[in-house]
Design a protein around this motif. Structure first.
Motif, PDB file in Angstrom:
ATOM      1  N   LEU A  10       0.837  -1.199   0.000  1.00 43.37           N
ATOM      2  CA  LEU A  10       0.000   0.000   0.000  1.00 43.37           C
ATOM      3  C   LEU A  10       0.872   1.249   0.000  1.00 43.37           C
ATOM      4  CD1 LEU A  10      -2.452  -1.068   2.850  1.00 43.37           C
ATOM      5  CD2 LEU A  10      -2.798  -1.329   0.395  1.00 43.37           C
ATOM      6  N   PHE A  11       0.448   2.241  -0.756  1.00 45.27           N
ATOM      7  CA  PHE A  11       1.085   3.553  -0.730  1.00 45.27           C
ATOM      8  C   PHE A  11       0.112   4.509  -0.048  1.00 45.27           C
ATOM      9  CE2 PHE A  11       2.702   1.459  -4.543  1.00 45.27           C
ATOM     10  CZ  PHE A  11       4.067   1.611  -4.398  1.00 45.27           C
ATOM     11  N   THR A  12       0.619   5.338   0.834  1.00 43.70           N
ATOM     12  CA  THR A  12      -0.244   6.334   1.460  1.00 43.70           C
ATOM     13  C   THR A  12      -0.621   7.404   0.434  1.00 43.70           C
ATOM     14  OG1 THR A  12       1.652   7.624   2.173  1.00 43.70           O
ATOM     15  CG2 THR A  12       0.763   5.985   3.747  1.00 43.70           C
ATOM     16  N   ALA A  13      -1.584   8.226   0.809  1.00 37.92           N
ATOM     17  CA  ALA A  13      -2.040   9.293  -0.087  1.00 37.92           C
ATOM     18  C   ALA A  13      -0.891  10.229  -0.450  1.00 37.92           C
ATOM     19  CB  ALA A  13      -3.182  10.071   0.564  1.00 37.92           C
ATOM     20  N   GLY A  14      -0.043  10.535   0.507  1.00 36.25           N
ATOM     21  CA  GLY A  14       1.071  11.446   0.239  1.00 36.25           C
ATOM     22  C   GLY A  14       2.026  10.908  -0.803  1.00 36.25           C
ATOM     23  N   VAL A  15       2.329   9.619  -0.746  1.00 40.04           N
ATOM     24  CA  VAL A  15       3.211   9.007  -1.743  1.00 40.04           C
ATOM     25  C   VAL A  15       2.493   8.957  -3.087  1.00 40.04           C
ATOM     26  CG1 VAL A  15       4.440   6.892  -2.387  1.00 40.04           C
ATOM     27  CG2 VAL A  15       4.495   7.680  -0.018  1.00 40.04           C
ATOM     28  N   SER A  16       1.245   8.525  -3.086  1.00 40.03           N
ATOM     29  CA  SER A  16       0.478   8.440  -4.332  1.00 40.03           C
ATOM     30  C   SER A  16       0.352   9.790  -5.014  1.00 40.03           C
ATOM     31  CB  SER A  16      -0.916   7.866  -4.068  1.00 40.03           C
ATOM     32  OG  SER A  16      -0.813   6.526  -3.648  1.00 40.03           O
ATOM     33  N   ASP A  17       0.179  10.838  -4.216  1.00 40.41           N
ATOM     34  CA  ASP A  17       0.038  12.185  -4.775  1.00 40.41           C
ATOM     35  C   ASP A  17       1.287  12.652  -5.524  1.00 40.41           C
ATOM     36  OD1 ASP A  17      -2.535  12.381  -3.817  1.00 40.41           O
ATOM     37  OD2 ASP A  17      -2.011  13.672  -2.109  1.00 40.41           O
ATOM     38  N   LEU A  18       2.420  12.033  -5.247  1.00 43.06           N
ATOM     39  CA  LEU A  18       3.664  12.408  -5.927  1.00 43.06           C
ATOM     40  C   LEU A  18       3.830  11.695  -7.267  1.00 43.06           C
ATOM     41  CD1 LEU A  18       5.990  12.649  -2.825  1.00 43.06           C
ATOM     42  CD2 LEU A  18       5.045  14.528  -4.178  1.00 43.06           C
ATOM     43  N   GLY A  19       2.854  10.861  -7.628  1.00 42.09           N
ATOM     44  CA  GLY A  19       2.823  10.257  -8.952  1.00 42.09           C
ATOM     45  C   GLY A  19       3.352   8.838  -9.028  1.00 42.09           C
ATOM     46  N   ILE A  20       3.026   8.187 -10.129  1.00 43.92           N
ATOM     47  CA  ILE A  20       3.417   6.786 -10.333  1.00 43.92           C
ATOM     48  C   ILE A  20       4.939   6.630 -10.405  1.00 43.92           C
ATOM     49  CG2 ILE A  20       3.284   4.838 -11.946  1.00 43.92           C
ATOM     50  CD1 ILE A  20       0.356   5.710 -12.473  1.00 43.92           C
ATOM     51  N   PRO A  21       5.661   7.449 -11.144  1.00 42.49           N
ATOM     52  CA  PRO A  21       7.120   7.266 -11.171  1.00 42.49           C
ATOM     53  C   PRO A  21       7.755   7.361  -9.778  1.00 42.49           C
ATOM     54  CG  PRO A  21       6.435   8.672 -12.983  1.00 42.49           C
ATOM     55  CD  PRO A  21       5.231   8.493 -12.089  1.00 42.49           C
ATOM     56  N   PHE A  22       7.272   8.298  -8.960  1.00 39.49           N
ATOM     57  CA  PHE A  22       7.793   8.433  -7.602  1.00 39.49           C
ATOM     58  C   PHE A  22       7.451   7.194  -6.786  1.00 39.49           C
ATOM     59  CE2 PHE A  22       7.703   9.548  -3.159  1.00 39.49           C
ATOM     60  CZ  PHE A  22       8.889  10.258  -3.001  1.00 39.49           C
ATOM     61  N   SER A  23       6.213   6.726  -6.888  1.00 41.76           N
ATOM     62  CA  SER A  23       5.791   5.531  -6.143  1.00 41.76           C
ATOM     63  C   SER A  23       6.618   4.315  -6.535  1.00 41.76           C
ATOM     64  CB  SER A  23       4.306   5.251  -6.380  1.00 41.76           C
ATOM     65  OG  SER A  23       3.516   6.314  -5.899  1.00 41.76           O
ATOM     66  N   MET A  24       6.888   4.159  -7.819  1.00 48.54           N
ATOM     67  CA  MET A  24       7.684   3.018  -8.284  1.00 48.54           C
ATOM     68  C   MET A  24       9.133   3.128  -7.812  1.00 48.54           C
ATOM     69  SD  MET A  24       5.588   0.927  -9.685  1.00 48.54           S
ATOM     70  CE  MET A  24       4.590   1.433  -8.285  1.00 48.54           C
ATOM     71  N   ALA A  25       9.662   4.350  -7.760  1.00 47.44           N
ATOM     72  CA  ALA A  25      11.014   4.558  -7.235  1.00 47.44           C
ATOM     73  C   ALA A  25      11.052   4.224  -5.741  1.00 47.44           C
ATOM     74  CB  ALA A  25      11.467   6.000  -7.476  1.00 47.44           C
ATOM     75  N   ALA A  26       9.988   4.594  -5.029  1.00 51.98           N
ATOM     76  CA  ALA A  26       9.915   4.272  -3.605  1.00 51.98           C
ATOM     77  C   ALA A  26       9.877   2.766  -3.397  1.00 51.98           C
ATOM     78  CB  ALA A  26       8.690   4.942  -2.971  1.00 51.98           C
ATOM     79  N   GLY A  65      11.817   0.513   7.796  1.00 48.75           N
ATOM     80  CA  GLY A  65      12.983   1.183   7.256  1.00 48.75           C
ATOM     81  C   GLY A  65      12.669   2.625   6.902  1.00 48.75           C
ATOM     82  N   ALA A  66      13.719   3.413   6.765  1.00 48.95           N
ATOM     83  CA  ALA A  66      13.600   4.822   6.384  1.00 48.95           C
ATOM     84  C   ALA A  66      14.599   5.086   5.261  1.00 48.95           C
ATOM     85  CB  ALA A  66      13.892   5.722   7.576  1.00 48.95           C
ATOM     86  N   PHE A  67      14.204   5.935   4.314  1.00 42.76           N
ATOM     87  CA  PHE A  67      15.070   6.247   3.187  1.00 42.76           C
ATOM     88  C   PHE A  67      14.673   7.595   2.609  1.00 42.76           C
ATOM     89  CE2 PHE A  67      11.433   3.981   1.621  1.00 42.76           C
ATOM     90  CZ  PHE A  67      11.137   4.512   0.385  1.00 42.76           C
ATOM     91  N   GLN A  68      15.478   8.075   1.698  1.00 36.81           N
ATOM     92  CA  GLN A  68      15.292   9.394   1.097  1.00 36.81           C
ATOM     93  C   GLN A  68      15.184   9.244  -0.413  1.00 36.81           C
ATOM     94  OE1 GLN A  68      15.837  11.945   3.517  1.00 36.81           O
ATOM     95  NE2 GLN A  68      15.421  13.660   2.199  1.00 36.81           N
ATOM     96  N   ILE A  69      14.255   9.971  -1.016  1.00 38.65           N
ATOM     97  CA  ILE A  69      14.205  10.136  -2.468  1.00 38.65           C
ATOM     98  C   ILE A  69      14.139  11.641  -2.715  1.00 38.65           C
ATOM     99  CG2 ILE A  69      12.895   9.796  -4.603  1.00 38.65           C
ATOM    100  CD1 ILE A  69      11.872   7.175  -3.518  1.00 38.65           C
ATOM    101  N   GLY A  70      15.201  12.180  -3.278  1.00 37.51           N
ATOM    102  CA  GLY A  70      15.255  13.631  -3.464  1.00 37.51           C
ATOM    103  C   GLY A  70      15.123  14.328  -2.125  1.00 37.51           C
ATOM    104  N   GLU A  71      14.153  15.227  -2.049  1.00 40.13           N
ATOM    105  CA  GLU A  71      13.914  15.977  -0.805  1.00 40.13           C
ATOM    106  C   GLU A  71      12.969  15.261   0.150  1.00 40.13           C
ATOM    107  OE1 GLU A  71      15.482  18.951  -0.065  1.00 40.13           O
ATOM    108  OE2 GLU A  71      16.606  18.487  -1.893  1.00 40.13           O
TER     109      GLU A  71
END
Length: 111
Positions: free
Chosen positions: A27-43, A66-72
């Motif tokens: 599952l992706f939260t709304a915040g992750v989903s709102d950043l788009g499919i490419p961002f979600s797939m990178a996550a 776990g915790a990680f960073q993608i861009g900002e």
């Protein structure tokens, strides 16, 4: 099963699930989903490749967070254990016959 064996079994199941998503849901939260499919797939790719476990971020040795960073963006992921119907918590996360895993990927601010 000893506590060490049980923890090892849960860790192995979590690592296998995280890399294949077999035996549960992602599952992706709304915040992750709102950043788009490419961002979600990178996550998701980051979660699948995650291996930066330590006693600080994995105190029980189960590889369930776990915790990680993608861009900002700072993100967290976590695995929860449910019964096969996804209605209640699992009685035994070490037993895949009675457990479905749910991986949630979220922005840190959503935790």
């Amino acid at each position: 099963m000893s506590v060490t064996s049980r923890t090892d079994r849960i860790r192995d199941l979590n690592d296998a699930f995280r890399s294949t998503l077999e035996g549960g849901q992602c599952l992706f939260t709304a915040g992750v989903s709102d950043l788009g499919i490419p961002f979600s797939m990178a996550a998701l790719a980051s979660v699948r490749a995650f291996g930066d476990f330590s006693s600080d971020n994995d105190p029980y040795g189960e590889h369930d967070f776990g915790a990680f960073q993608i861009g900002e963006e700072r993100l967290f992921w976590k695995i929860d254990y449910y019964d096969r119907t996804l209605e209640f918590g699992s009685n035994d996360p070490a037993d895949p016959a009675q457990t479905k895993r749910v991986l949630t990927i979220m922005l840190a601010e959503e935790y």
